[in-house]
Design a protein around this motif. Structure first.
Motif, mmCIF file in Angstrom:
data_model
loop_
_atom_site.group_PDB
_atom_site.id
_atom_site.type_symbol
_atom_site.label_atom_id
_atom_site.label_comp_id
_atom_site.label_asym_id
_atom_site.label_seq_id
_atom_site.Cartn_x
_atom_site.Cartn_y
_atom_site.Cartn_z
ATOM 1 N N LEU A 101 0.835 -1.197 0.000
ATOM 2 C CA LEU A 101 0.000 0.000 0.000
ATOM 3 C C LEU A 101 0.870 1.246 0.000
ATOM 4 N N LEU A 102 0.682 2.060 -1.035
ATOM 5 C CA LEU A 102 1.392 3.333 -1.176
ATOM 6 C C LEU A 102 0.466 4.326 -1.864
ATOM 7 N N PRO A 103 0.771 5.611 -1.769
ATOM 8 C CA PRO A 103 0.007 6.563 -2.580
ATOM 9 C C PRO A 103 0.219 6.272 -4.065
ATOM 10 N N ALA A 104 -0.761 6.665 -4.863
ATOM 11 C CA ALA A 104 -0.645 6.537 -6.317
ATOM 12 C C ALA A 104 0.188 7.700 -6.833
ATOM 13 N N LEU A 105 1.321 7.390 -7.447
ATOM 14 C CA LEU A 105 2.197 8.437 -7.960
ATOM 15 C C LEU A 105 1.695 9.032 -9.269
ATOM 16 N N SER A 106 0.901 8.276 -10.019
ATOM 17 C CA SER A 106 0.407 8.724 -11.314
ATOM 18 C C SER A 106 -0.786 9.667 -11.195
ATOM 19 N N LEU A 107 -1.364 9.759 -10.023
ATOM 20 C CA LEU A 107 -2.539 10.598 -9.817
ATOM 21 C C LEU A 107 -2.138 11.881 -9.095
ATOM 22 N N PRO A 108 -2.919 12.945 -9.254
ATOM 23 C CA PRO A 108 -2.588 14.213 -8.583
ATOM 24 C C PRO A 108 -2.554 14.050 -7.065
ATOM 25 N N GLU A 109 -1.745 14.863 -6.415
ATOM 26 C CA GLU A 109 -1.622 14.812 -4.960
ATOM 27 C C GLU A 109 -2.976 15.016 -4.273
ATOM 28 N N GLU A 110 -3.850 15.792 -4.884
ATOM 29 C CA GLU A 110 -5.182 16.043 -4.318
ATOM 30 C C GLU A 110 -5.994 14.758 -4.194
ATOM 31 N N PHE A 111 -5.593 13.719 -4.891
ATOM 32 C CA PHE A 111 -6.292 12.442 -4.844
ATOM 33 C C PHE A 111 -6.015 11.684 -3.548
ATOM 34 N N GLN A 112 -5.056 12.099 -2.753
ATOM 35 C CA GLN A 112 -4.636 11.313 -1.602
ATOM 36 C C GLN A 112 -5.552 11.412 -0.390
ATOM 37 N N GLU A 113 -6.376 12.464 -0.322
ATOM 38 C CA GLU A 113 -7.314 12.537 0.788
ATOM 39 C C GLU A 113 -8.528 13.383 0.417
ATOM 40 N N LEU A 114 -9.629 13.099 1.113
ATOM 41 C CA LEU A 114 -10.876 13.816 0.917
ATOM 42 C C LEU A 114 -11.433 14.161 2.289
ATOM 43 N N VAL A 115 -11.527 15.450 2.583
ATOM 44 C CA VAL A 115 -12.067 15.889 3.865
ATOM 45 C C VAL A 115 -13.587 15.902 3.758
ATOM 46 N N ILE A 116 -14.221 15.071 4.565
ATOM 47 C CA ILE A 116 -15.672 14.965 4.592
ATOM 48 C C ILE A 116 -16.242 15.919 5.641
ATOM 49 N N SER A 117 -15.587 15.945 6.799
ATOM 50 C CA SER A 117 -15.998 16.797 7.922
ATOM 51 C C SER A 117 -14.781 16.970 8.821
ATOM 52 N N PRO A 118 -14.875 17.828 9.830
ATOM 53 C CA PRO A 118 -13.734 17.941 10.757
ATOM 54 C C PRO A 118 -13.366 16.611 11.425
ATOM 55 N N ALA A 119 -14.323 15.719 11.540
ATOM 56 C CA ALA A 119 -14.079 14.433 12.204
ATOM 57 C C ALA A 119 -13.748 13.302 11.234
ATOM 58 N N LYS A 120 -13.900 13.543 9.919
ATOM 59 C CA LYS A 120 -13.697 12.439 8.976
ATOM 60 C C LYS A 120 -12.956 12.901 7.732
ATOM 61 N N THR A 121 -11.748 12.356 7.584
ATOM 62 C CA THR A 121 -10.967 12.532 6.371
ATOM 63 C C THR A 121 -10.696 11.151 5.802
ATOM 64 N N ILE A 122 -11.057 10.961 4.537
ATOM 65 C CA ILE A 122 -10.801 9.687 3.875
ATOM 66 C C ILE A 122 -9.459 9.781 3.168
ATOM 67 N N HIS A 123 -8.592 8.816 3.440
ATOM 68 C CA HIS A 123 -7.292 8.723 2.782
ATOM 69 C C HIS A 123 -7.391 7.683 1.671
ATOM 70 N N PHE A 124 -6.586 7.870 0.630
ATOM 71 C CA PHE A 124 -6.600 6.972 -0.519
ATOM 72 C C PHE A 124 -5.201 6.404 -0.722
ATOM 73 N N LEU A 125 -5.111 5.091 -0.823
ATOM 74 C CA LEU A 125 -3.849 4.423 -1.110
ATOM 75 C C LEU A 125 -4.041 3.513 -2.314
ATOM 76 N N ASN A 126 -2.938 3.233 -2.968
ATOM 77 C CA ASN A 126 -2.936 2.410 -4.171
ATOM 78 C C ASN A 126 -2.322 1.047 -3.859
ATOM 79 N N LEU A 127 -2.837 0.012 -4.510
ATOM 80 C CA LEU A 127 -2.257 -1.325 -4.394
ATOM 81 C C LEU A 127 -1.133 -1.458 -5.419
ATOM 82 N N TRP A 128 0.038 -1.815 -4.956
ATOM 83 C CA TRP A 128 1.209 -2.059 -5.800
ATOM 84 C C TRP A 128 1.543 -3.547 -5.692
#
Length: 171
Positions: A101-128
């Motif tokens: 599990l690592l970040p996706a290097l081919s995708l924009p940095e903005e793809f690495q997390e999504l802030v839903i609320s102050p209590a919930k941030t979704i992180h995104f990782l890529n399968l290598w």
């Protein structure tokens, strides 16, 4: 990409603190080449997904998405999971048998997390996908040592079942 893994938080270690930066909420992606046999939009999954040589990346997205919830644990940066105790190859035509599990290097940095609320941030990782010997290097010498090897060989985050092993097995 998974959708729903982040509906529930993962089970972080009891000693984890917010300053540790461990993600409670995670979604996963796997980047396939444009030549990967996939059903066209709106078509049934059909024969392409009846063949494990084609389906294994999708199967592994499902396995990894369920893993932290089924085993009451968590997944994060640098974690590796073998395909069974012996890291069996995912399919007949490849020697790859582990996931990193690592970040996706081919995708924009903005793809690495999504802030839903102050209590919930979704992180995104890529399968290598990895070879067993690459996973063993990572376990023995750390993620950075493996990343150095992958970079030296020009390995990208797009799945290539025929890519060279950056840590060849002794002859």
């Amino acid at each position: 990409m998974t959708s729903g893994m982040s509906d529930r938080p993962m089970h972080l270690p009891a000693e984890a603190t917010p300053d540790d930066g461990l993600p409670s909420y995670l979604e996963l992606a796997i980047l396939l080449p444009s030549t990967w046999p996939m059903p066209a939009s709106g078509e049934p999954l059909g024969e392409a997904f009846e063949d494990e040589n084609t389906y294994w990346p999708i199967r592994w997205l499902k396995i990894m998405a369920r893993f932290p919830h089924e085993y009451h644990t968590w997944l994060g940066y640098g974690h590796t999971i073998p395909n069974g105790e012996d890291a069996e190859p995912f399919a007949d035509h490849t020697g790859l048998g582990c996931m990193l599990l690592l970040p996706a290097l081919s995708l924009p940095e903005e793809f690495q997390e999504l802030v839903i609320s102050p209590a919930k941030t979704i992180h995104f990782l890529n399968l290598w996908p990895l070879y067993r010997s690459e996973m063993e290097l990572k376990l023995a010498a750390g993620t950075d040592a493996l990343l150095d090897r992958l970079e030296a060989y020009g390995i990208t985050d797009v799945v290539d079942p025929d890519r060279p092993n950056t840590v060849p097995e002794p002859a």
